[in-house]
Write a protein that holds these residues in place. Structure first.
Motif, PDB file in Angstrom:
ATOM      1  N   SER A 256       0.841  -1.194   0.000  1.00  0.00           N
ATOM      2  CA  SER A 256       0.000   0.000   0.000  1.00  0.00           C
ATOM      3  C   SER A 256       0.875   1.243   0.000  1.00  0.00           C
ATOM      4  N   THR A 257       0.393   2.293  -0.626  1.00  0.00           N
ATOM      5  CA  THR A 257       1.171   3.532  -0.653  1.00  0.00           C
ATOM      6  C   THR A 257       1.163   4.217   0.714  1.00  0.00           C
ATOM      7  N   THR A 258       0.074   4.073   1.462  1.00  0.00           N
ATOM      8  CA  THR A 258      -0.015   4.616   2.805  1.00  0.00           C
ATOM      9  C   THR A 258      -0.424   3.511   3.768  1.00  0.00           C
ATOM     10  N   MET A 259       0.015   3.644   5.006  1.00  0.00           N
ATOM     11  CA  MET A 259      -0.308   2.634   6.003  1.00  0.00           C
ATOM     12  C   MET A 259      -1.746   2.819   6.479  1.00  0.00           C
ATOM     13  N   PRO A 260      -2.648   1.870   6.231  1.00  0.00           N
ATOM     14  CA  PRO A 260      -4.037   2.041   6.652  1.00  0.00           C
ATOM     15  C   PRO A 260      -4.171   1.973   8.168  1.00  0.00           C
ATOM     16  N   LYS A 261      -4.687   3.048   8.773  1.00  0.00           N
ATOM     17  CA  LYS A 261      -4.837   3.083  10.226  1.00  0.00           C
ATOM     18  C   LYS A 261      -6.193   2.564  10.682  1.00  0.00           C
ATOM     19  N   LYS A 262      -7.216   2.704   9.833  1.00  0.00           N
ATOM     20  CA  LYS A 262      -8.548   2.272  10.241  1.00  0.00           C
ATOM     21  C   LYS A 262      -8.595   0.804  10.619  1.00  0.00           C
ATOM     22  N   PRO A 263      -7.983  -0.111   9.833  1.00  0.00           N
ATOM     23  CA  PRO A 263      -8.008  -1.521  10.251  1.00  0.00           C
ATOM     24  C   PRO A 263      -7.376  -1.757  11.618  1.00  0.00           C
ATOM     25  N   LEU A 264      -6.276  -1.029  11.915  1.00  0.00           N
ATOM     26  CA  LEU A 264      -5.624  -1.197  13.213  1.00  0.00           C
ATOM     27  C   LEU A 264      -6.530  -0.718  14.342  1.00  0.00           C
ATOM     28  N   THR A 265      -7.168   0.438  14.139  1.00  0.00           N
ATOM     29  CA  THR A 265      -8.068   0.950  15.169  1.00  0.00           C
ATOM     30  C   THR A 265      -9.214  -0.016  15.427  1.00  0.00           C
ATOM     31  N   ARG A 266      -9.812  -0.519  14.349  1.00  0.00           N
ATOM     32  CA  ARG A 266     -10.918  -1.462  14.503  1.00  0.00           C
ATOM     33  C   ARG A 266     -10.458  -2.754  15.168  1.00  0.00           C
ATOM     34  N   LEU A 267      -9.257  -3.226  14.798  1.00  0.00           N
ATOM     35  CA  LEU A 267      -8.760  -4.477  15.363  1.00  0.00           C
ATOM     36  C   LEU A 267      -8.510  -4.334  16.863  1.00  0.00           C
ATOM     37  N   PHE A 268      -7.927  -3.216  17.272  1.00  0.00           N
ATOM     38  CA  PHE A 268      -7.709  -2.982  18.700  1.00  0.00           C
ATOM     39  C   PHE A 268      -9.035  -2.869  19.443  1.00  0.00           C
ATOM     40  N   ALA A 269     -10.025  -2.219  18.819  1.00  0.00           N
ATOM     41  CA  ALA A 269     -11.336  -2.093  19.469  1.00  0.00           C
ATOM     42  C   ALA A 269     -11.988  -3.461  19.656  1.00  0.00           C
TER      43      ALA A 269
END
Length: 419
Positions: A256-269
């Protein structure tokens, strides 16, 4: 219509590969938790539920990603923190809850990037190496490829042991099929070995292979540590960094060109919510990164492959007795774990290419993680201390955040003997 059928068949094939490996990984991590005193049926049920919710969360309006408990993280928590250091599994769930909640908050801010950048590239790469090696060692110990030794670190098993023989044969078969670019190599290898070992009588299908899912045995069982708070804080910090780095290494493999943060936030939640019912932290399955990254049909925002994977996991929900039978002769789970560890190891080798100058400092950092592969907390502390001291001795500037992390982990490590 033909195009839709083709998409459906392709998505089912990808989902079958992911779930076949993922289900056996859940079996292995659940069997690890039984050594900490958690009933298999209840732990299996909450793990499947957490994986279903986590997979939906990290795949929503994204590409297909499968959420699973990390075998490397679980091995460290069970063997080092629960069994060796006396932490109860209820306290471990409490630490998981707090760490996941902090992770969900941090990944919504800029502080997550600052914290990750505070870890030098060599330390991040070494952490991925250590996690991959922990998976491989766990697989080898379960399959008796490696044996505990009173006079050496480990010693090799023997092919006269049926468990060792079938596991090694299965791993070689899967790798040969992968070399032939067969995407279904892992489920084919697992299916063949499972059938052979069942035909030979090494494990039996239970008389009652299904049961009503046990969803009320473990709700709200977490508790916060009351005695050794500083040591628990150290475990929480290492858990947060370990889960984050492992997920970033898998997400980075997607090019990916940018690191997706949304999946990490959802996974931690999801991990925070899962801890409340007895589930341990989730990570993104390394096998997810090798899926094709092209456009895929979505249903209510969920990619078709992820949706089918969730359905297959839901079908496995009442199959705890059948899945537990695999632990009687764990050749198939060991194969799945070994291949997953190899994929993560390949990712670590790719990360190593990004290190500009590989000197004795970087070699010492990697060695610290390899020698302490099971004890992630010790490995991370030794690696940070080694990198900081070597860098300062060379007259180079050490970032203030790196100094802070080094001092923090060193204090956590030393205070347990002082207090």
């Amino acid at each position: 219509m033909r195009c839709e059928r083709g998409e459906l068949y392709t998505a089912f094939g990808h989902a079958f590969v992911l779930v076949s490996a993922g289900a056996l990984t859940i079996v292995l991590t659940t069997s690890l938790l039984t050594r900490a005193g958690i009933p298999f049926a209840a732990s299996y049920t909450v793990s499947i539920i957490a994986c279903i919710v986590g997979t939906l969360a990290v795949s929503y309006r994204e590409r297909t990603r499968i959420a699973l408990p990390s075998p490397a993280i679980m091995s460290w928590l069970v063997y080092e923190e629960i069994i060796a250091h006396g932490l109860t599994w209820q306290e471990t769930l409490g630490i998981t809850f707090i760490a996941a909640l902090l992770g969900a908050i941090l990944t919504r801010t800029l502080y997550a990037d600052i914290l990750i950048r505070a870890l030098p590239p060599a330390v991040r790469t070494g952490l991925v190496f250590g996690l991959a090696l922990s998976m491989l060692v766990t697989s080898a110990l379960y399959a008796r490829i490696l044996l505990p030794s009173p006079w050496a670190l480990t010693m090799g098993g023997t092919l006269s042991d049926p468990l060792t023989y079938f596991t090694v044969t299965g791993i070689l078969l899967v790798l040969l099929l992968y070399a032939r670019n067969m995407r279904s190599a892992l489920p084919l290898g697992i299916l063949l070995i499972a059938l052979l070992t069942w035909a030979e009588g090494f494990w039996e299908i239970p008389a009652a292979p299904f049961f009503t899912p046990d969803i009320i045995s473990l709700p709200f069982v977490l508790s916060l540590p009351q005695t050794d708070v500083l040591s628990a804080a150290g475990v929480g910090c290492v858990l947060l960094l370990g889960v984050t780095i492992e997920n970033i290494s898998v997400l980075g493999a997607e090019q990916s060109t940018t690191m997706p943060k949304k999946p990490l936030t959802r996974l931690f939640a999801v991990s925070a919510g899962g801890a409340a019912i007895g589930a341990f932290p989730l990570t993104i399955m390394p096998l997810s990164a090798v899926l094709p990254g092209g456009e895929e049909r979505c249903i209510v925002g969920i990619p078709l492959t992820a949706g089918i994977s969730v359905l297959l996991l839901a079908i496995l929900l009442p199959c705890a007795p059948l899945m537990q039978a695999f632990t009687e002769f764990p050749a198939a789970p060991a194969m799945a774990l070994a291949v997953t560890g190899l994929l993560l190891l390949v990712r670590a080798l790719h990360l190593m290419k990004k290190i500009e100058a590989f000197t004795i400092r970087e070699g010492a950092v990697i060695a610290a993680f390899l020698l302490a592969s099971y004890d992630i907390k010790t490995g991370l502390t030794a690696a940070l201390l080694t990198w900081t001291l070597f860098t300062a001795a060379r007259g180079e500037r050490v970032p203030s955040m790196t100094w802070g992390l080094t001092a923090l982990f060193t204090a956590f490590y030393l205070l347990k003997w002082i207090l």
